[in-house]
Scaffold this active site. Structure first.
Site, PDB file in Angstrom:
ATOM      1  N   SER A  50       0.861  -1.178   0.000  1.00  0.00           N
ATOM      2  CA  SER A  50       0.000   0.000   0.000  1.00  0.00           C
ATOM      3  C   SER A  50       0.897   1.228   0.000  1.00  0.00           C
ATOM      4  O   SER A  50       2.115   1.129   0.211  1.00  0.00           O
ATOM      5  CB  SER A  50      -0.894   0.002   1.239  1.00  0.00           C
ATOM      6  OG  SER A  50      -0.096   0.168   2.413  1.00  0.00           O
ATOM      7  N   ASP A  85      -0.737  -1.401  -4.366  1.00  0.00           N
ATOM      8  CA  ASP A  85      -2.138  -1.561  -3.977  1.00  0.00           C
ATOM      9  C   ASP A  85      -2.737  -0.190  -3.670  1.00  0.00           C
ATOM     10  O   ASP A  85      -2.186   0.575  -2.882  1.00  0.00           O
ATOM     11  CB  ASP A  85      -2.209  -2.474  -2.744  1.00  0.00           C
ATOM     12  CG  ASP A  85      -3.626  -2.854  -2.371  1.00  0.00           C
ATOM     13  OD1 ASP A  85      -4.486  -2.910  -3.271  1.00  0.00           O
ATOM     14  OD2 ASP A  85      -3.867  -3.110  -1.172  1.00  0.00           O
ATOM     15  N   GLU A 136     -10.141   0.539 -10.287  1.00  0.00           N
ATOM     16  CA  GLU A 136     -11.317   0.270  -9.459  1.00  0.00           C
ATOM     17  C   GLU A 136     -12.497   1.149  -9.848  1.00  0.00           C
ATOM     18  O   GLU A 136     -12.343   2.330 -10.135  1.00  0.00           O
ATOM     19  CB  GLU A 136     -10.980   0.503  -7.980  1.00  0.00           C
ATOM     20  CG  GLU A 136     -12.125   0.230  -7.024  1.00  0.00           C
ATOM     21  CD  GLU A 136     -11.724   0.386  -5.564  1.00  0.00           C
ATOM     22  OE1 GLU A 136     -12.564   0.856  -4.776  1.00  0.00           O
ATOM     23  OE2 GLU A 136     -10.569   0.040  -5.221  1.00  0.00           O
ATOM     24  N   HIS A 208     -11.358  -7.232  -3.447  1.00  0.00           N
ATOM     25  CA  HIS A 208     -10.631  -6.601  -2.346  1.00  0.00           C
ATOM     26  C   HIS A 208     -11.320  -6.948  -1.029  1.00  0.00           C
ATOM     27  O   HIS A 208     -12.456  -7.402  -1.002  1.00  0.00           O
ATOM     28  CB  HIS A 208     -10.592  -5.086  -2.541  1.00  0.00           C
ATOM     29  CG  HIS A 208      -9.580  -4.643  -3.539  1.00  0.00           C
ATOM     30  ND1 HIS A 208      -8.486  -3.872  -3.206  1.00  0.00           N
ATOM     31  CD2 HIS A 208      -9.467  -4.886  -4.872  1.00  0.00           C
ATOM     32  CE1 HIS A 208      -7.763  -3.646  -4.287  1.00  0.00           C
ATOM     33  NE2 HIS A 208      -8.342  -4.258  -5.310  1.00  0.00           N
ATOM     34  N   GLY A 210     -10.504  -9.314   1.065  1.00  0.00           N
ATOM     35  CA  GLY A 210     -10.713 -10.756   1.117  1.00  0.00           C
ATOM     36  C   GLY A 210     -10.639 -11.351   2.508  1.00  0.00           C
ATOM     37  O   GLY A 210     -11.131 -12.458   2.745  1.00  0.00           O
ATOM     38  N   VAL A 231      -5.542  -9.957   0.264  1.00  0.00           N
ATOM     39  CA  VAL A 231      -5.524 -10.340   1.677  1.00  0.00           C
ATOM     40  C   VAL A 231      -4.510  -9.473   2.408  1.00  0.00           C
ATOM     41  O   VAL A 231      -3.355  -9.382   1.996  1.00  0.00           O
ATOM     42  CB  VAL A 231      -5.155 -11.832   1.845  1.00  0.00           C
ATOM     43  CG1 VAL A 231      -5.086 -12.201   3.323  1.00  0.00           C
ATOM     44  CG2 VAL A 231      -6.149 -12.727   1.116  1.00  0.00           C
TER      45      VAL A 231
END
EC number: 4.1.2.13
Length: 293
Positions: A50, A85, A136, A208, A210, A231
């Site tokens: 991230s 991410d 997204e 996403h 998860g 995850v």
């Protein structure tokens, strides 16, 4: 095979009815645990940072080099993509330049037209270097390093428009959220997922949030077209629980543990790192990607 773009192995998952895991890393030990699990299971994997985790690790270049160097030094043979991410536009461009092999541009918090415009720009720059791109539509609920989504169902027309920008896989809101799921969560909207996949035949969908979704719902989503499952929280909780237990045991047996030099961080964190690996291996089993490298 080692470091690769994620496009081919995510598409292979979509074509063959399983999913690959996108596992977030936070440091060296986390990365080692994910790599050991992927190698043990002979599964392709995306190791994800991230924006916040990359900053914590010293920046995107440091994070990228750490992952790549561990892949080499550990003798990893399975395909590994180094993935950003939930990246802002500027972060996506930086990761393209420093050597990430897969990028998620997240403009879902922007007006739709701006999201599409920026996604197309990211695709052009990334594909010129052989880098796969995820984007997204329909914000995912919860919070991911400062990007807050209330959660919604991805509009079908927006999803189709995003795919037309040239992205390689699509994160779409289907009732999923980041972080722990509340007790009153209603579950994934599998009917909406089916509508998405019917509108986008053969195109890989990313799930996403998860962590915490019941296995049967994840597997149902995979049958409907999900090819990548993210995850993060699950591994964090596994690490925290194992490390807390070790710390409690240490406190109860301080003299003995000191004599064994278990204060050494390599030993102090060992149970937590093993818990991450076990969690990743278990998720790979659920996703059906064991032996797919």
């Amino acid at each position: 095979m080692a470091i690769v773009s994620a496009e081919k192995f995510v598409q292979a998952a979509r074509d063959n009815g399983y999913a690959v895991g996108g596992f977030n890393t936070n440091n060296l030990e986390w990365t080692q645990a994910i790599l050991r699990a992927a190698e043990a299971k002979k599964a392709p994997v995306l190791i994800q940072t991230s924006m916040g985790a990359a900053k914590y690790m010293g920046g995107y270049k440091v994070a990228r080099n750490l992952i790549a160097n561990l892949v080499e030094s550990m003798g990893i043979t399975v395909p590994v993509a180094i993935h950003l991410d939930h990246g802002h536009y500027e972060d996506a461009l930086e990761c393209i330049e420093v050597g990430y092999t897969s990028i998620m541009f997240d403009g879902s918090h922007l007006p739709v037209e701006e999201n599409l415009k920026l996604a197309k720009e990211v695709v052009e720059k990334a594909h010129a270097k052989g880098i796969s791109v995820e984007a997204e539509v329909g914000t995912i609920g919860g919070e991911e390093d400062g990007i807050i989504g209330k959660g919604e169902l991805a509009p079908i027309e927006d999803a189709k428009a995003m795919v037309e920008t040239g992205i390689d896989f699509l994160a779409a809101g289907i009732g999923n959220i980041h972080g722990p799921y509340p007790v009153n969560w209603e579950g994934l909207d599998l009917d909406h997922l089916q509508k998405l996949t019917e509108a986008l035949p053969g195109f890989p969908i990313v799930l996403h949030g998860g962590s915490g979704i019941p296995d049967e719902q994840i597997q149902a989503a995979i049958k409907l077209g999900v090819a990548k499952v993210n995850v993060n929280t699950e591994c964090q909780i596994a690490f925290a629980n194992a490390t807390r237990k070790f710390a409690r045991d240490y406190e109860a047996n301080e003299a003995e543990y000191d004599k064994k030099k278990l204060f050494d961080p390599r030993k102090f964190l060992a149970d937590g790192v093993k818990a991450i690996q076990a969690s990743v291996e278990e998720r790979i089993d659920v996703f059906g990607s064991e032996g797919k490298a």
